[in-house]
Design a protein around this motif. Structure first.
Motif, mmCIF file in Angstrom:
data_model
loop_
_atom_site.group_PDB
_atom_site.id
_atom_site.type_symbol
_atom_site.label_atom_id
_atom_site.label_comp_id
_atom_site.label_asym_id
_atom_site.label_seq_id
_atom_site.Cartn_x
_atom_site.Cartn_y
_atom_site.Cartn_z
ATOM 1 N N PHE A 293 13.919 -14.398 -42.013
ATOM 2 C CA PHE A 293 14.292 -15.420 -41.360
ATOM 3 C C PHE A 293 15.660 -15.574 -41.225
ATOM 4 C CE2 PHE A 293 15.187 -19.893 -40.220
ATOM 5 C CZ PHE A 293 14.124 -19.876 -39.906
ATOM 6 N N LYS A 294 16.532 -15.381 -41.866
ATOM 7 C CA LYS A 294 17.902 -15.268 -42.058
ATOM 8 C C LYS A 294 18.046 -14.610 -40.675
ATOM 9 C CE LYS A 294 20.641 -15.213 -45.594
ATOM 10 N NZ LYS A 294 21.128 -14.271 -47.584
ATOM 11 N N ALA A 295 17.979 -12.841 -40.930
ATOM 12 C CA ALA A 295 17.912 -12.061 -39.732
ATOM 13 C C ALA A 295 17.651 -12.269 -38.379
ATOM 14 C CB ALA A 295 17.309 -10.687 -40.210
ATOM 15 N N GLN A 296 16.902 -13.038 -38.285
ATOM 16 C CA GLN A 296 16.542 -13.996 -37.080
ATOM 17 C C GLN A 296 17.615 -14.822 -36.667
ATOM 18 O OE1 GLN A 296 11.739 -14.476 -36.186
ATOM 19 N NE2 GLN A 296 12.230 -14.106 -38.471
ATOM 20 N N ILE A 297 18.006 -15.759 -37.218
ATOM 21 C CA ILE A 297 18.923 -16.695 -37.559
ATOM 22 C C ILE A 297 20.434 -16.261 -36.819
ATOM 23 C CG2 ILE A 297 20.300 -18.640 -38.109
ATOM 24 C CD1 ILE A 297 17.611 -19.896 -37.392
ATOM 25 N N ARG A 298 20.195 -15.120 -37.359
ATOM 26 C CA ARG A 298 21.602 -14.630 -37.386
ATOM 27 C C ARG A 298 21.419 -14.189 -35.762
ATOM 28 N NH1 ARG A 298 23.239 -10.741 -34.395
ATOM 29 N NH2 ARG A 298 25.632 -9.896 -35.483
ATOM 30 N N LEU A 299 20.961 -13.413 -34.758
ATOM 31 C CA LEU A 299 20.832 -12.664 -33.835
ATOM 32 C C LEU A 299 20.437 -14.254 -32.726
ATOM 33 C CD1 LEU A 299 16.771 -11.292 -33.741
ATOM 34 C CD2 LEU A 299 18.979 -10.881 -33.290
ATOM 35 N N PHE A 300 21.002 -15.892 -33.114
ATOM 36 C CA PHE A 300 21.688 -16.879 -32.149
ATOM 37 C C PHE A 300 22.886 -16.985 -32.875
ATOM 38 C CE2 PHE A 300 16.649 -17.197 -32.253
ATOM 39 C CZ PHE A 300 16.831 -17.299 -31.005
ATOM 40 N N VAL A 301 23.368 -17.181 -34.075
ATOM 41 C CA VAL A 301 24.729 -17.730 -33.945
ATOM 42 C C VAL A 301 25.996 -16.499 -34.703
ATOM 43 C CG1 VAL A 301 23.602 -19.757 -34.609
ATOM 44 C CG2 VAL A 301 24.109 -18.047 -36.905
ATOM 45 N N GLY A 302 25.500 -15.592 -34.613
ATOM 46 C CA GLY A 302 26.068 -14.129 -34.946
ATOM 47 C C GLY A 302 26.274 -13.938 -36.523
ATOM 48 N N ASP A 303 26.994 -13.554 -36.679
ATOM 49 C CA ASP A 303 27.837 -12.638 -37.720
ATOM 50 C C ASP A 303 28.547 -14.185 -38.868
ATOM 51 O OD1 ASP A 303 27.035 -10.800 -38.211
ATOM 52 O OD2 ASP A 303 28.026 -9.739 -37.850
ATOM 53 N N VAL A 304 28.272 -14.527 -39.772
ATOM 54 C CA VAL A 304 29.466 -15.601 -40.824
ATOM 55 C C VAL A 304 31.133 -15.233 -40.556
ATOM 56 C CG1 VAL A 304 29.801 -16.803 -42.287
ATOM 57 C CG2 VAL A 304 27.504 -16.592 -42.055
ATOM 58 N N LYS A 305 31.629 -16.262 -39.686
ATOM 59 C CA LYS A 305 33.230 -15.969 -39.723
ATOM 60 C C LYS A 305 33.847 -17.093 -40.320
ATOM 61 C CE LYS A 305 32.734 -13.780 -35.065
ATOM 62 N NZ LYS A 305 30.884 -14.293 -35.071
ATOM 63 N N GLY A 306 34.490 -16.328 -41.584
ATOM 64 C CA GLY A 306 35.493 -17.444 -41.663
ATOM 65 C C GLY A 306 35.963 -17.247 -43.151
ATOM 66 N N GLU A 307 36.912 -17.536 -44.560
ATOM 67 C CA GLU A 307 36.849 -17.220 -45.098
ATOM 68 C C GLU A 307 36.147 -18.311 -46.144
ATOM 69 O OE1 GLU A 307 39.206 -15.255 -46.516
ATOM 70 O OE2 GLU A 307 39.546 -14.499 -44.738
ATOM 71 N N PRO A 308 35.782 -17.908 -47.562
ATOM 72 C CA PRO A 308 34.798 -19.074 -47.997
ATOM 73 C C PRO A 308 35.429 -19.680 -48.522
ATOM 74 C CG PRO A 308 35.561 -17.156 -49.877
ATOM 75 C CD PRO A 308 35.144 -16.501 -48.213
ATOM 76 N N THR A 309 34.984 -21.159 -48.530
ATOM 77 C CA THR A 309 35.609 -22.667 -48.384
ATOM 78 C C THR A 309 35.956 -22.429 -50.382
ATOM 79 O OG1 THR A 309 33.715 -23.359 -48.572
ATOM 80 C CG2 THR A 309 34.855 -23.942 -46.949
ATOM 81 N N PRO A 310 35.080 -22.210 -51.143
ATOM 82 C CA PRO A 310 35.780 -22.360 -52.261
ATOM 83 C C PRO A 310 37.173 -21.756 -52.981
ATOM 84 C CG PRO A 310 33.372 -22.219 -52.627
ATOM 85 C CD PRO A 310 34.316 -21.783 -50.761
ATOM 86 N N GLY A 311 37.401 -20.290 -52.162
ATOM 87 C CA GLY A 311 37.945 -19.198 -52.148
ATOM 88 C C GLY A 311 37.283 -18.399 -52.714
ATOM 89 N N GLU A 312 38.364 -16.614 -53.843
ATOM 90 C CA GLU A 312 37.300 -16.230 -53.762
ATOM 91 C C GLU A 312 38.144 -16.313 -55.642
ATOM 92 O OE1 GLU A 312 35.627 -14.199 -53.146
ATOM 93 O OE2 GLU A 312 35.698 -14.122 -50.992
#
Length: 323
Positions: A293-312
């Motif tokens: 399902f995640k792969a199908q949703i990605r077709l609409f919203v694209g790849d996740v962009k941005g740094e992780p909000t908690p940091g690394e």
């Protein structure tokens, strides 16, 4: 105190500041104790714990994550301590393991937050089709559903009911996608923002201008955040103290205990048939289904962009990256 007066918790979340309330409450209740809460996305923390188990260098005493599927596996692998806190019998039956390997510590709910002032004469959206109101075009904001399983499931329940056309029509609204489930609700509170409404976000009790609306016909979602003590803990009594305190001190409006009465206007969370609590648990257990399902949703919203909000945080974080 003889153990050192500290308990370290790996907690699922978006930013370190989300742990401020429980840290302050616990340390106020038990002067001299230190609650060392380290926040990261649950999907990162669980991999980190598996890595630490493999390398035999386990840092946390306690884990509390949204990744419900991990806890039965960890129980089977023998890394969790069987422990039933004092109020274990009062915890709702579906929110605990029969042997005490894990117990739910808090309830989290996701649906929609709107800024009433910014909406003006626009109807506050509650049901899935309300988000398709042309007046809301360019005013919707959401965490990437392919970045957070809870948000992913919120989208799934609407798509399951209304089909992929609902998602197609939603994308015509030009929603903005961001990292971190806290970011959308913070954005709609900003007086200078163009966004009025979030999609698939937790309620926010801190704002007078924002409103968390539950649907009547369609689904929202909730889950009981699971908490477990690790067998490897060097602070077993401190970990038990924390778990007992967490279950005694429940948030509002919902808690995991059957003897906690919700405020006027609310039912117990498990009494809402459209909260989809069991469905979300089943969804999380089906890992192949989640990825599909995640792969199908990605077709609409694209790849996740941005740094992780908690940091690394790295491989073996033993203290928060920031306050």
């Amino acid at each position: 105190m003889k153990e050192g007066g500290i308990v370290t918790v790996y907690a699922g979340g978006d930013v370190q500041s989300q742990a401020a309330g429980i840290k302050e409450g616990f340390e106020k209740a038990f002067p001299g104790m230190k609650l060392n809460v380290i926040v990261d996305y649950s999907k990162v923390h669980d991999g980190r714990l598996d890595f630490q188990v493999a390398t035999k260098k386990i840092i946390p005493d306690v884990v509390q994550f949204q990744t419900l599927h991990d806890f039965p596996r960890w129980k089977q692998e023998g890394i969790l301590m069987n422990y039933k806190p004092i109020s274990w019998d009062k915890v709702y039956k579906d929110f605990k393991d029969a042997d005490g390997a894990w117990t739910a510590g808090l309830i989290i709910t996701f649906h929609s937050v709107s800024n009433k002032d910014k909406l003006g004469n626009i109807k506050t959206p509650k049901e899935a089709k309300d988000f398709l109101d042309p007046k809301l075009k360019g005013k919707l904001i959401s965490a990437y559903p392919n970045d957070a399983a809870a948000v992913l499931f919120w989208y799934k329940q609407n798509i399951d009911k209304y089909g992929w056309k609902w998602m197609e029509d939603l994308m015509k609204q030009n929603p903005k996608f961001v990292r971190g489930t806290h970011v959308p609700k913070n954005e709609v509170k900003d007086k200078n923002t163009q966004y009025t409404t979030t999609l698939g976000t937790s309620r926010d009790a801190s704002s007078q201008s924002s409103t968390f609306e539950l649907p009547e016909k369609d689904g929202f979602m909730a889950w009981a955040q699971r908490v477990a003590i690790l067998k490897s803990t060097k602070h077993p009594e401190s970990a038990k103290l924390y778990l007992n305190w967490l279950i005694e001190n429940q948030g509002s409006p919902w808690g995991v205990r059957t003897d906690k009465i919700p405020p006027k206007g609310y039912k117990q969370i498990w009494e809402y048939k459209n909260s989809n609590m069991k469905e979300f648990e089943n969804f999380m257990m089906d890992r192949a289904g989640v990825e599909s399902f995640k792969a199908q949703i990605r077709l609409f919203v694209g790849d996740v962009k941005g740094e992780p909000t908690p940091g690394e945080l790295g491989l073996y974080p033993d203290k928060p990256l920031s306050k």
